[in-house]
Design a protein around this motif. Structure first.
Motif, PDB file in Angstrom:
ATOM      1  N   ILE A   1       0.841  -1.198   0.000  1.00 38.79           N
ATOM      2  CA  ILE A   1       0.000   0.000   0.000  1.00 38.79           C
ATOM      3  C   ILE A   1       0.873   1.244   0.000  1.00 38.79           C
ATOM      4  CG2 ILE A   1      -1.629   1.366   1.374  1.00 38.79           C
ATOM      5  CD1 ILE A   1      -2.870  -1.311   2.276  1.00 38.79           C
ATOM      6  N   TYR A   2       1.929   1.237   0.812  1.00 43.16           N
ATOM      7  CA  TYR A   2       2.842   2.383   0.878  1.00 43.16           C
ATOM      8  C   TYR A   2       3.471   2.646  -0.489  1.00 43.16           C
ATOM      9  CZ  TYR A   2       7.075   5.005   1.855  1.00 43.16           C
ATOM     10  OH  TYR A   2       8.089   5.926   1.817  1.00 43.16           O
ATOM     11  N   PHE A   3       4.033   1.631  -1.120  1.00 47.84           N
ATOM     12  CA  PHE A   3       4.681   1.826  -2.421  1.00 47.84           C
ATOM     13  C   PHE A   3       3.678   2.206  -3.507  1.00 47.84           C
ATOM     14  CE2 PHE A   3       8.320  -0.764  -0.713  1.00 47.84           C
ATOM     15  CZ  PHE A   3       9.207   0.288  -0.715  1.00 47.84           C
ATOM     16  N   ASN A   4       2.484   1.647  -3.480  1.00 45.87           N
ATOM     17  CA  ASN A   4       1.465   2.001  -4.467  1.00 45.87           C
ATOM     18  C   ASN A   4       1.019   3.453  -4.334  1.00 45.87           C
ATOM     19  OD1 ASN A   4       1.301  -0.429  -5.867  1.00 45.87           O
ATOM     20  ND2 ASN A   4      -0.176  -1.281  -4.427  1.00 45.87           N
ATOM     21  N   SER A   5       1.229   4.049  -3.177  1.00 47.48           N
ATOM     22  CA  SER A   5       0.801   5.444  -2.969  1.00 47.48           C
ATOM     23  C   SER A   5       1.614   6.433  -3.800  1.00 47.48           C
ATOM     24  CB  SER A   5       0.903   5.814  -1.486  1.00 47.48           C
ATOM     25  OG  SER A   5       2.248   5.990  -1.091  1.00 47.48           O
ATOM     26  N   PHE A   6       2.709   5.995  -4.377  1.00 51.25           N
ATOM     27  CA  PHE A   6       3.541   6.894  -5.181  1.00 51.25           C
ATOM     28  C   PHE A   6       3.152   6.889  -6.658  1.00 51.25           C
ATOM     29  CE2 PHE A   6       6.058   5.960  -1.423  1.00 51.25           C
ATOM     30  CZ  PHE A   6       6.251   7.256  -0.980  1.00 51.25           C
ATOM     31  N   PHE A   7       2.121   6.153  -7.013  1.00 48.48           N
ATOM     32  CA  PHE A   7       1.609   6.131  -8.379  1.00 48.48           C
ATOM     33  C   PHE A   7       0.276   6.867  -8.406  1.00 48.48           C
ATOM     34  CE2 PHE A   7       4.379   2.478  -7.886  1.00 48.48           C
ATOM     35  CZ  PHE A   7       5.237   2.668  -8.960  1.00 48.48           C
ATOM     36  N   ASN A   8      -0.181   7.258  -9.575  1.00 44.62           N
ATOM     37  CA  ASN A   8      -1.389   8.071  -9.715  1.00 44.62           C
ATOM     38  C   ASN A   8      -2.579   7.537  -8.936  1.00 44.62           C
ATOM     39  OD1 ASN A   8      -0.130   9.947 -11.347  1.00 44.62           O
ATOM     40  ND2 ASN A   8      -0.739   8.930 -13.245  1.00 44.62           N
ATOM     41  N   ALA A   9      -2.878   6.285  -9.087  1.00 47.80           N
ATOM     42  CA  ALA A   9      -4.049   5.718  -8.425  1.00 47.80           C
ATOM     43  C   ALA A   9      -3.901   5.696  -6.904  1.00 47.80           C
ATOM     44  CB  ALA A   9      -4.316   4.314  -8.934  1.00 47.80           C
ATOM     45  N   GLY A  10      -2.685   5.684  -6.411  1.00 56.45           N
ATOM     46  CA  GLY A  10      -2.460   5.602  -4.970  1.00 56.45           C
ATOM     47  C   GLY A  10      -2.325   6.932  -4.268  1.00 56.45           C
ATOM     48  N   GLU A  11      -2.321   8.033  -5.009  1.00 52.72           N
ATOM     49  CA  GLU A  11      -2.152   9.352  -4.390  1.00 52.72           C
ATOM     50  C   GLU A  11      -3.225   9.665  -3.358  1.00 52.72           C
ATOM     51  OE1 GLU A  11      -1.854  12.318  -7.403  1.00 52.72           O
ATOM     52  OE2 GLU A  11       0.075  11.581  -8.115  1.00 52.72           O
ATOM     53  N   ILE A  12      -4.403   9.070  -3.516  1.00 52.75           N
ATOM     54  CA  ILE A  12      -5.496   9.333  -2.590  1.00 52.75           C
ATOM     55  C   ILE A  12      -5.150   8.894  -1.161  1.00 52.75           C
ATOM     56  CG2 ILE A  12      -6.700   7.159  -2.964  1.00 52.75           C
ATOM     57  CD1 ILE A  12      -9.316   8.857  -2.866  1.00 52.75           C
ATOM     58  N   TRP A  13      -4.208   7.961  -1.013  1.00 55.22           N
ATOM     59  CA  TRP A  13      -3.808   7.533   0.325  1.00 55.22           C
ATOM     60  C   TRP A  13      -3.161   8.674   1.099  1.00 55.22           C
ATOM     61  CZ3 TRP A  13      -5.742   3.216   2.095  1.00 55.22           C
ATOM     62  CH2 TRP A  13      -6.074   2.202   1.211  1.00 55.22           C
TER      63      TRP A  13
ATOM     64  N   SER B   1      -6.452  12.463   4.833  1.00 50.75           N
ATOM     65  CA  SER B   1      -5.346  11.599   4.447  1.00 50.75           C
ATOM     66  C   SER B   1      -5.492  10.265   5.176  1.00 50.75           C
ATOM     67  CB  SER B   1      -4.003  12.233   4.826  1.00 50.75           C
ATOM     68  OG  SER B   1      -2.965  11.307   4.677  1.00 50.75           O
ATOM     69  N   TYR B   2      -5.613   9.210   4.394  1.00 45.43           N
ATOM     70  CA  TYR B   2      -5.758   7.893   5.015  1.00 45.43           C
ATOM     71  C   TYR B   2      -4.493   7.484   5.764  1.00 45.43           C
ATOM     72  CZ  TYR B   2      -9.889   7.810   2.138  1.00 45.43           C
ATOM     73  OH  TYR B   2     -11.085   8.126   1.571  1.00 45.43           O
ATOM     74  N   PHE B   3      -3.346   7.950   5.296  1.00 46.19           N
ATOM     75  CA  PHE B   3      -2.085   7.660   5.985  1.00 46.19           C
ATOM     76  C   PHE B   3      -1.919   8.527   7.228  1.00 46.19           C
ATOM     77  CE2 PHE B   3       0.472   6.093   2.037  1.00 46.19           C
ATOM     78  CZ  PHE B   3      -0.162   4.873   2.113  1.00 46.19           C
ATOM     79  N   LEU B   4      -2.138   9.823   7.104  1.00 47.58           N
ATOM     80  CA  LEU B   4      -1.840  10.743   8.202  1.00 47.58           C
ATOM     81  C   LEU B   4      -2.980  10.869   9.214  1.00 47.58           C
ATOM     82  CD1 LEU B   4      -0.129  13.546   6.095  1.00 47.58           C
ATOM     83  CD2 LEU B   4       0.961  11.668   7.327  1.00 47.58           C
ATOM     84  N   ASP B   5      -4.230  10.814   8.764  1.00 49.30           N
ATOM     85  CA  ASP B   5      -5.356  10.955   9.684  1.00 49.30           C
ATOM     86  C   ASP B   5      -5.805   9.618  10.263  1.00 49.30           C
ATOM     87  OD1 ASP B   5      -5.603  13.772   9.403  1.00 49.30           O
ATOM     88  OD2 ASP B   5      -6.616  13.478   7.481  1.00 49.30           O
ATOM     89  N   TYR B   6      -5.882   8.594   9.417  1.00 51.63           N
ATOM     90  CA  TYR B   6      -6.364   7.287   9.865  1.00 51.63           C
ATOM     91  C   TYR B   6      -5.249   6.290  10.153  1.00 51.63           C
ATOM     92  CZ  TYR B   6     -11.050   8.715   8.504  1.00 51.63           C
ATOM     93  OH  TYR B   6     -12.255   9.355   8.390  1.00 51.63           O
ATOM     94  N   ARG B   7      -4.025   6.626   9.738  1.00 50.88           N
ATOM     95  CA  ARG B   7      -2.873   5.750   9.970  1.00 50.88           C
ATOM     96  C   ARG B   7      -3.137   4.328   9.480  1.00 50.88           C
ATOM     97  NH1 ARG B   7      -2.723   9.538  14.013  1.00 50.88           N
ATOM     98  NH2 ARG B   7      -0.683  10.478  14.362  1.00 50.88           N
ATOM     99  N   ILE B   8      -3.561   4.233   8.234  1.00 47.75           N
ATOM    100  CA  ILE B   8      -3.868   2.930   7.648  1.00 47.75           C
ATOM    101  C   ILE B   8      -2.635   2.045   7.588  1.00 47.75           C
ATOM    102  CG2 ILE B   8      -3.599   3.632   5.231  1.00 47.75           C
ATOM    103  CD1 ILE B   8      -6.320   1.291   6.521  1.00 47.75           C
ATOM    104  N   ILE B   9      -1.447   2.646   7.550  1.00 50.26           N
ATOM    105  CA  ILE B   9      -0.225   1.861   7.679  1.00 50.26           C
ATOM    106  C   ILE B   9       0.549   2.393   8.875  1.00 50.26           C
ATOM    107  CG2 ILE B   9      -0.058   1.232   5.255  1.00 50.26           C
ATOM    108  CD1 ILE B   9       2.056   3.388   4.898  1.00 50.26           C
ATOM    109  N   LYS B  10       1.269   1.501   9.526  1.00 52.38           N
ATOM    110  CA  LYS B  10       2.013   1.888  10.726  1.00 52.38           C
ATOM    111  C   LYS B  10       3.144   0.884  10.921  1.00 52.38           C
ATOM    112  CE  LYS B  10       1.175   3.131  15.524  1.00 52.38           C
ATOM    113  NZ  LYS B  10       0.155   3.374  16.524  1.00 52.38           N
ATOM    114  N   ASN B  11       4.280   1.397  11.300  1.00 55.94           N
ATOM    115  CA  ASN B  11       5.427   0.546  11.617  1.00 55.94           C
ATOM    116  C   ASN B  11       5.898  -0.299  10.443  1.00 55.94           C
ATOM    117  OD1 ASN B  11       5.485   1.483  14.236  1.00 55.94           O
ATOM    118  ND2 ASN B  11       3.970  -0.003  14.888  1.00 55.94           N
ATOM    119  N   LEU B  12       6.106   0.353   9.317  1.00 57.21           N
ATOM    120  CA  LEU B  12       6.658  -0.370   8.170  1.00 57.21           C
ATOM    121  C   LEU B  12       8.047  -0.873   8.529  1.00 57.21           C
ATOM    122  CD1 LEU B  12       5.698   2.092   5.316  1.00 57.21           C
ATOM    123  CD2 LEU B  12       4.661  -0.106   5.819  1.00 57.21           C
TER     124      LEU B  12
END
Length: 102
Positions: A16-28, A49-60
């Motif tokens: 999910i983290y790596f996909n966020s750097f492509f167009n479709a993943g920017e919404i994360w 921001s799903y990453f910053l507000d909801y912390r959908i990923i943590k401790n990579l």
């Protein structure tokens, strides 16, 4: 959100983290919409921001992110874009990455 995140393996969170750097993943990183009136906002009035507000990923895990963009640097730069001060950024980093300082 913790329940959803707990269902994701470290490898799935990394994808999910790596996909966020492509167009479709920017919404994360930040909610974007062609109609500004339909943008989702957080409690501070910023774009959601799903990453910053909801912390959908943590401790990579470091070993899974060595070959790509550094998560700590990416998260800090995104927090700075939100005009968050350095003291709050340090607190956010500790919440996002429990491995920092350990």
């Amino acid at each position: 959100m913790k329940t959803v995140r707990a269902q994701l393996s470290n490898h799935e969170q990394t994808l999910i983290y790596f996909n966020s750097f492509f167009n479709a993943g920017e919404i994360w990183w930040e909610e974007k919409h062609h109609n500004p009136k339909k943008l989702l906002k957080n409690e501070r009035g910023r774009n959601l921001s799903y990453f910053l507000d909801y912390r959908i990923i943590k401790n990579l895990p470091f070993n899974l992110t060595r070959f790509g963009p550094d998560p700590e640097i990416e998260f800090v730069s995104r927090l700075k874009k939100r005009n968050i001060n350095d003291q709050e950024i340090e607190k956010e980093k500790k919440d996002l990455f429990e491995w920092i300082g350990g």
